[in-house]
Every structure is written in structure tokens, then in C-alpha cells.
Design a protein around this motif. Structure first.
Motif, short mmCIF file in Angstrom:
data_model
loop_
_atom_site.label_atom_id
_atom_site.label_comp_id
_atom_site.label_asym_id
_atom_site.label_seq_id
_atom_site.Cartn_x
_atom_site.Cartn_y
_atom_site.Cartn_z
N ALA A 134 0.84 -1.21 0.00
CA ALA A 134 0.00 0.00 0.00
C ALA A 134 0.87 1.25 0.00
O ALA A 134 0.54 2.25 -0.65
CB ALA A 134 -0.93 -0.01 1.22
N ILE A 135 1.98 1.22 0.71
CA ILE A 135 2.90 2.36 0.73
C ILE A 135 3.50 2.58 -0.66
O ILE A 135 3.62 3.71 -1.13
CB ILE A 135 4.01 2.13 1.78
CG1 ILE A 135 3.43 2.25 3.18
CG2 ILE A 135 5.17 3.12 1.58
CD1 ILE A 135 4.34 1.76 4.28
N VAL A 215 10.98 11.25 3.39
CA VAL A 215 9.96 11.02 4.42
C VAL A 215 10.17 9.64 5.00
O VAL A 215 10.23 8.64 4.27
CB VAL A 215 8.54 11.14 3.83
CG1 VAL A 215 7.50 10.79 4.89
CG2 VAL A 215 8.30 12.55 3.29
N VAL A 216 10.30 9.55 6.32
CA VAL A 216 10.56 8.29 7.00
C VAL A 216 9.29 7.77 7.65
O VAL A 216 8.62 8.49 8.40
CB VAL A 216 11.66 8.44 8.07
CG1 VAL A 216 12.00 7.07 8.67
CG2 VAL A 216 12.91 9.08 7.48
N LEU A 217 8.97 6.50 7.37
CA LEU A 217 7.82 5.82 7.97
C LEU A 217 8.32 4.71 8.88
O LEU A 217 9.24 3.97 8.52
CB LEU A 217 6.93 5.23 6.88
CG LEU A 217 6.46 6.19 5.79
CD1 LEU A 217 5.82 5.40 4.65
CD2 LEU A 217 5.49 7.22 6.35
N GLY A 218 7.70 4.59 10.05
CA GLY A 218 8.15 3.58 11.01
C GLY A 218 7.36 2.29 10.94
O GLY A 218 6.34 2.20 10.26
N SER A 219 7.83 1.29 11.66
CA SER A 219 7.19 -0.02 11.68
C SER A 219 5.84 0.05 12.37
O SER A 219 5.54 0.99 13.11
CB SER A 219 8.08 -1.05 12.39
OG SER A 219 8.18 -0.74 13.77
N GLU A 220 5.01 -0.98 12.14
CA GLU A 220 3.64 -0.99 12.62
C GLU A 220 3.55 -0.92 14.14
O GLU A 220 2.71 -0.24 14.70
CB GLU A 220 2.93 -2.25 12.12
CG GLU A 220 2.76 -2.32 10.61
CD GLU A 220 3.96 -2.92 9.90
OE1 GLU A 220 5.03 -3.04 10.53
OE2 GLU A 220 3.84 -3.27 8.70
N PHE A 234 12.83 17.04 10.93
CA PHE A 234 11.48 17.40 11.38
C PHE A 234 10.76 16.12 11.80
O PHE A 234 11.02 15.04 11.26
CB PHE A 234 10.66 18.06 10.27
CG PHE A 234 11.27 19.29 9.67
CD1 PHE A 234 11.01 20.54 10.21
CD2 PHE A 234 12.09 19.20 8.56
CE1 PHE A 234 11.56 21.69 9.64
CE2 PHE A 234 12.65 20.32 7.99
CZ PHE A 234 12.39 21.58 8.53
N ILE A 235 9.84 16.25 12.74
CA ILE A 235 8.92 15.16 13.08
C ILE A 235 7.51 15.64 12.77
O ILE A 235 7.05 16.65 13.31
CB ILE A 235 9.02 14.75 14.56
CG1 ILE A 235 10.43 14.23 14.88
CG2 ILE A 235 7.97 13.68 14.90
CD1 ILE A 235 10.82 12.97 14.12
N ALA A 236 6.85 14.92 11.85
CA ALA A 236 5.49 15.28 11.44
C ALA A 236 4.49 14.35 12.11
O ALA A 236 4.65 13.12 12.07
CB ALA A 236 5.37 15.19 9.92
N SER A 237 3.47 14.91 12.70
CA SER A 237 2.41 14.13 13.36
C SER A 237 1.06 14.47 12.76
O SER A 237 0.82 15.59 12.32
CB SER A 237 2.39 14.42 14.87
OG SER A 237 3.62 14.09 15.47
N CYS A 251 -1.94 4.22 5.79
CA CYS A 251 -2.90 5.35 5.76
C CYS A 251 -2.19 6.66 6.12
O CYS A 251 -2.40 7.69 5.49
CB CYS A 251 -4.04 5.10 6.73
SG CYS A 251 -5.08 3.69 6.30
N ALA A 252 -1.33 6.61 7.14
CA ALA A 252 -0.57 7.78 7.52
C ALA A 252 0.34 8.23 6.39
O ALA A 252 0.50 9.43 6.13
CB ALA A 252 0.26 7.48 8.78
N ALA A 253 0.92 7.25 5.69
CA ALA A 253 1.79 7.56 4.55
C ALA A 253 1.01 8.33 3.49
O ALA A 253 1.50 9.33 2.94
CB ALA A 253 2.36 6.28 3.95
N ALA A 254 -0.21 7.89 3.19
CA ALA A 254 -1.03 8.56 2.18
C ALA A 254 -1.29 10.01 2.58
O ALA A 254 -1.17 10.93 1.76
CB ALA A 254 -2.34 7.81 1.98
N VAL A 255 -1.64 10.24 3.84
CA VAL A 255 -1.95 11.60 4.31
C VAL A 255 -0.74 12.52 4.13
O VAL A 255 -0.83 13.61 3.56
CB VAL A 255 -2.39 11.58 5.79
CG1 VAL A 255 -2.51 12.99 6.35
CG2 VAL A 255 -3.71 10.84 5.94
N VAL A 256 0.42 12.07 4.61
CA VAL A 256 1.62 12.91 4.58
C VAL A 256 2.17 13.07 3.17
O VAL A 256 2.54 14.18 2.76
CB VAL A 256 2.70 12.34 5.52
CG1 VAL A 256 4.00 13.14 5.40
CG2 VAL A 256 2.21 12.36 6.97
N LEU A 257 2.21 11.98 2.40
CA LEU A 257 2.81 12.05 1.06
C LEU A 257 2.01 12.94 0.12
O LEU A 257 2.58 13.69 -0.68
CB LEU A 257 2.95 10.65 0.47
CG LEU A 257 3.95 9.73 1.16
CD1 LEU A 257 4.06 8.39 0.44
CD2 LEU A 257 5.32 10.38 1.28
#
Length: 267
Positions: A134-135, A215-220, A234-237, A251-257
Motif C-alpha cells: 500500500a505504501i 519522508v521516513v515511515l516507522g514499523s507498525e 522534522f517530526i510530522a504528526s 494510511c498515515a503515509a497517504a496523508v503525509v505524502l
């Protein structure tokens, strides 16, 4: 150095795990969209297995396969079930050569060739192949130049990953690196700013992403590792309004990307 029986058992288990890690990179591609995109990508396909009662979208896939001189074998559904190993195949399975990984420099070259500032995603130990797929789909849709994943402690480019990406895996450069932190440091030396997606940071929509970007995405379960978090600029929340305190990583990846894509295009 001598090894006792327990040492030998551990070594054999490690060797077995290493073999399994390599086998994950050999693609058995399942599902109509994924197979069609695989064929259209121009990658070598050894053989195409289809169900005997061909109809609908399968006709288009077979036409593409014949155009590319790919051997086609009609089989019973039981054979497809066996090949797919639990993955939904929709009547078609392709045996494909393993995807060739790009290098980090290859990804940077893609951005250069397009005349764009680098836009990279780094997946820090995404373990679920559905999430990784999905990512990859999100990356393709948001105009990302490439994805970086670690060699260990990460889902590989399996058939599950491929199908979850809906074929996007064929269009995205993916690099595999030994150490995520070291890779981030090398990117920063090349002028790339690093945004980690993690809790307790600034709101994701308050950042101007119009810069050379990773953009860095972390594990589940664990999120981004502490060392990687320390190396982020930067840390984006994502602010949450309900009772659940976070989104699924894809889902978080979609929002930020897509926020980053909007910021970079100034639309």
C-alpha cells in the motif's frame, strides 16, 4: 573457535532464515491488475498461468502476454490456488524474475532527470507486506522518486506486496540498504531534508515540503527507531480527533505524502 550443539543449531536456523529472506524476493505475481502491470513494465516473465474458463479482464491480459511472447498455460483453479499460496489470484498467476533493486544514487538520478527536487520515502522496518504494498502504491500516486527499505527486519517484495501495490511496484524504484541511519546521514550530506512521521511532532500540514525531501515511515508496532528519529530534521504528526491514537502506517503515509505532493507543486 569451537561450537557446541546449541551453537550449531542456531547457525543452521540463521542460515535457514537467510534463505527464506532471499526467497521472498522471487516474485510469484497474483491478481489481474498486478499481472497486467508486470507484463506492461517490460520485465521478464517466465510463464503465465490462467484458469481454463477465460473471460472478461483475463482476455486483455492474455492479449498482452501473447504480444510479449510470454508462454501461457491454462490450468485448473486448484493449481492456481497452490501457486498463489493463499493470495487472491483472480484466475491468473505470473512467474516473474525477481525485481531488480535500484541504488540510492539511481533514485536521485531519477529526480535529476525529471528536473525535480528529490522526493524519497524511507520505510524503517515495515513488516507487513500488505502495508508495504500500500505504501508503494501511495508513493507512485504522490510522485515519489523512490523507496528505500532495509535488508533485514522488513517485508520483502513478495507476491503479497506486489498485489497490495495494485501493480505500482513495477513503476517505482526501490533500493535495499544495510543501514537506514547511515543512509539518512548520506542523504543529508547531499542536501536532503528528512521528515519522520511519528507522534509528538508538529502537525504534518505545518511543514513546507518544497525541498529535497526524504519522508521516513516507522514499523507498525514500534514506529521509527530512536536512532533514526534522532537523525530526522522534522517530526510530522497527524492530529487525531477520535479515541484511537494513530493511523495504520500505510494510511498515515497517504496523508503525509499527498500533503507533501501538494506543497511541492504549490497547488
Amino acid at each position: 573457535m569451537k561450537f557446541n550443539k546449541q551453537d550449531n543449531k542456531i547457525r543452521k536456523e540463521n542460515y535457514k532464515n537467510n534463505i527464506n529472506d532471499e526467497e521472498q524476493d522471487e516474485l510469484i505475481v497474483c491478481g489481474r491488475n498486478a499481472v497486467l502491470e508486470l507484463i506492461r513494465s517490460g520485465r521478464s516473465v517466465d510463464k503465465l498461468f490462467v484458469k481454463k474458463d477465460i473471460e472478461g479482464a483475463l482476455i486483455v491480459i492474455l492479449a498482452e502476454a501473447r504480444r510479449c511472447n510470454i508462454p501461457i498455460v491454462e490450468v485448473q483453479r486448484e493449481k492456481l490456488d497452490d501457486l498463489a499460496k493463499g493470495v487472491i489470484h483472480q484466475g491468473v498467476v505470473a512467474m516473474a524474475a525477481a525485481k531488480e533493486y535500484a541504488s540510492v544514487d539511481d533514485i536521485l538520478k531519477i529526480a535529476e532527470d525529471r528536473g525535480e527536487k528529490p522526493f524519497i520515502v524511507i520505510a524503517d522496518s515495515i513488516n507487513d507486506p500488505h502495508n508495504l504494498g500500500a505504501i508503494i502504491r501511495n508513493c507512485d500516486g504522490a510522485g515519489v522518486h523512490g523507496l528505500i527499505i532495509p535488508k533485514r527486519r522488513s517485508a520483502g517484495l513478495t507476491s503479497v506486496t506486489s498485489r497490495s501495490s495494485a501493480g505500482a511496484i513495477e513503476h517505482l524504484a526501490i533500493a535495499k540498504v544495510s543501514n537506514i541511519s547511515s543512509t539518512i546521514n548520506e542523504l543529508k550530506k547531499k542536501g536532503i531534508w528528512v521528515v519522520g512521521c511519528e507522534a509528538n511532532g508538529q502537525s504534518y500540514d505545518s511543514i513546507d515540503y518544497d525541498m529535497p525531501l526524504a519522508v521516513v515511515l516507522g514499523s507498525e508496532g514500534e514506529g521509527i527507531s530512536p536512532l533514526v528519529t534522532k537523525n530526522c530534521d522534522f517530526i510530522a504528526s497527524i492530529p487525531m480527533m477520535g479515541k484511537v491514537n494513530s493511523l495504520n502506517v500505510s494510511c498515515a503515509a497517504a496523508v503525509v505524502l499527498f500533503e507533501a505532493a501538494k506543497s511541492r507543486k504549490k497547488i
